[in-house]
Write a protein that holds these residues in place. Structure first.
Motif, short mmCIF file in Angstrom:
data_model
loop_
_atom_site.label_atom_id
_atom_site.label_comp_id
_atom_site.label_asym_id
_atom_site.label_seq_id
_atom_site.Cartn_x
_atom_site.Cartn_y
_atom_site.Cartn_z
N ALA A 112 47.75 39.38 53.95
CA ALA A 112 47.10 40.16 52.89
C ALA A 112 48.15 40.85 52.02
N VAL A 113 49.18 41.37 52.67
CA VAL A 113 50.28 42.01 51.93
C VAL A 113 50.98 40.99 51.03
N VAL A 114 51.23 39.80 51.57
CA VAL A 114 51.88 38.73 50.80
C VAL A 114 51.00 38.33 49.61
N VAL A 123 44.13 38.46 39.94
CA VAL A 123 42.76 38.58 40.44
C VAL A 123 42.20 39.96 40.10
N PRO A 124 40.89 40.09 39.94
CA PRO A 124 40.29 41.40 39.67
C PRO A 124 40.28 42.26 40.92
N ASP A 125 40.51 43.56 40.76
CA ASP A 125 40.47 44.51 41.88
C ASP A 125 41.27 44.00 43.08
N PRO A 126 42.55 43.70 42.90
CA PRO A 126 43.32 43.06 43.98
C PRO A 126 43.38 43.90 45.26
N ALA A 127 43.47 45.23 45.13
CA ALA A 127 43.53 46.08 46.33
C ALA A 127 42.22 46.00 47.10
N GLY A 128 41.10 46.01 46.37
CA GLY A 128 39.79 45.89 47.02
C GLY A 128 39.61 44.54 47.68
N VAL A 129 40.04 43.48 46.99
CA VAL A 129 39.95 42.13 47.56
C VAL A 129 40.80 42.03 48.84
N ALA A 130 42.01 42.60 48.79
CA ALA A 130 42.88 42.57 49.97
C ALA A 130 42.23 43.30 51.14
N PHE A 398 43.06 50.37 56.18
CA PHE A 398 44.49 50.65 56.05
C PHE A 398 45.07 49.91 54.85
N ILE A 399 44.74 48.62 54.71
CA ILE A 399 45.27 47.83 53.60
C ILE A 399 44.74 48.38 52.26
N PHE A 403 47.21 50.00 49.27
CA PHE A 403 47.34 49.49 47.91
C PHE A 403 46.53 50.29 46.89
N GLY A 404 45.89 51.37 47.33
CA GLY A 404 45.18 52.24 46.41
C GLY A 404 43.83 51.73 45.95
N ALA A 405 43.10 51.07 46.84
CA ALA A 405 41.76 50.56 46.47
C ALA A 405 40.81 51.73 46.18
#
Length: 405
Positions: A112-114, A123-130, A398-399, A403-405
């Motif tokens: 997920a970090v990678v 991608v839209p909302d990358p932190a949320g997707v991660a 945590f992820i 990433f600030g989701a």
């Protein structure tokens, strides 16, 4: 768009009938026809919502979808599905499988970090997707629902990610099913369960256990009443605790702000409370039937609703990169499972099922074990996969916070 649809947003009974009717068809189709079983009831439910929305039959937003399903149905579903998560039982009966499952969970998180660092601008909302996909690829769709609600990810992003994920899942399961027949894997790994099945030809015992595993289960009025009561109480207590902690913990600096966001997360608190109830109240919980079935049905309603806000055009634009995002995470999980599985001398069947439980959840892993005749692994992988409901939410949160989701 809602004003031009055949069914208006305020026609709650019509929208409820359509939602429940299509979900019933999706479940019936999955359990009746081979093609539908391969496609999965989840994808059928989503496709129905996409078609109904994009052909202007139902609106993209309505109180039934936004207030009732998201506000009440999803929170009720999660504790019901967590009530079988007795941590002590999982550790006692499934220690070996648990180890490779946890390795796969770490692989998902690292991937997920990678993926985030490679595709955050694509991608839209990358932190949320991660966050969503970390939870989903550790425990399955329950975590996806939990984290999408926890981080208030836009419906369009949730729907597009679901489409990309479902397409990838279809490919992933075909690969997993094929692996036991590939000579490279047979030579590289031990496969005692596969040998046992092949040594007797058609395993009649497996057939019998598979039929018994999926047969109708007795459920009483008392069971239904207790299931809903426990779930509602867990939700009430959890949301109350989250509100109190959110008010009590200051946000005067970045560290405290992060701590506040973590401990005031109502879905994370709800997961923890449900796990404690399942573990320390296991004797009482085990006497009540139906929680898994009711919870799964409620999640199916959610699966329909997440397809509602989706625009086909937006999915075509966004899903390709979302597919790559999910692909990186799935490949990462499989690499961790197979590489470390080889190093620690796990059986091929254990590695396959552990990865399956991570990516698809305990139900798909148990179904695969049954379909392959690995009946001795059905119970353990179901228990281990259920743990993913809990830790997936923690890892995903945590992820998301990272990433600030």
């Amino acid at each position: 768009m809602t004003g031009s649809t055949l069914i208006s947003a305020d026609n709650t009974w019509a929208l409820m009938a359509i939602t429940c009717g299509w979900v019933a068809f999706s479940i019936y189709a999955e359990q009746t026809w081979a093609w539908a079983s391969k496609l999965s009831g989840a994808i059928i439910a989503l496709i129905g919502a996409l078609l109904l929305t994009n052909f202007n039959v139902i609106p993209t937003s309505a109180p039934w979808f936004d207030d009732i399903i998201w506000g009440y149905v999803v929170p009720l579903a999660i504790p019901l599905l967590l009530l079988q998560c007795d941590i002590r039982k999982i550790w006692k009966e499934s220690g070996k499988l648990l180890f490779i499952f946890l390795i796969g969970s770490i692989g998902t998180t690292v991937s997920a970090v990678v993926a985030f660092n490679l595709l955050q601008n694509s991608v839209p909302d990358p932190a949320g997707v991660a966050a969503m996909m970390t939870g989903s690829y550790i425990g399955g769709g329950v975590n996806f629902a939990t984290l999408s609600g926890s981080f208030a990810i836009p419906g369009e992003t949730v729907a597009a990610t679901t489409v990309a994920d479902n397409l990838l899942m279809a490919c992933y399961f075909f690969v997993l099913i094929a692996i036991p027949s590939i000579s490279f894997f047979r030579k590289a790994y031990k496969h005692p369960h596969l040998d046992e099945v092949e040594s007797v030809g058609v395993d009649e015992a497996a057939k019998t256990q598979a039929a018994a595993y999926w047969e109708r289960k007795p459920i009483s009025l008392r069971d239904i009443a207790v299931d809903f009561a426990i779930s509602a109480i867990i939700v009430w207590i959890s949301f109350s605790i989250a509100k109190i902690l959110g008010t009590a913990i200051p946000t005067s600096n970045p560290f405290l702000k992060t701590v506040n966001a973590l401990f005031s997360n109502k879905y994370l608190i709800m997961t923890t409370v449900a796990m404690l109830v399942a573990t320390f109240g296991s004797k009482h919980v085990e006497k009540t039937a139906g929680a898994q079935e009711i919870g799964t049905y409620l999640i199916y309603l959610f699966l329909f609703v997440i397809g509602v806000p989706a625009s086909i055009k937006q999915i075509i634009v966004n899903a390709p990169w979302l597919f790559v995002f999910c692909l990186i995470m799935v490949v990462g999980n499989m690499l961790f499972c197979f590489v470390f599985g080889k190093l620690f001398k796990f059986n091929l069947e254990e590695i396959i099922l552990a990865s399956n439980a991570n990516i698809g959840g305990p139900t798909t892993a148990a179904a695969m074990a049954i379909s392959k005749g690995w009946v001795k692994l059905v119970g353990p992988i179901m228990l281990v996969g259920t743990l993913g409901y809990v830790i997936g939410t923690y890892f995903g949160t945590f992820i998301g916070q990272l990433f600030g989701a």
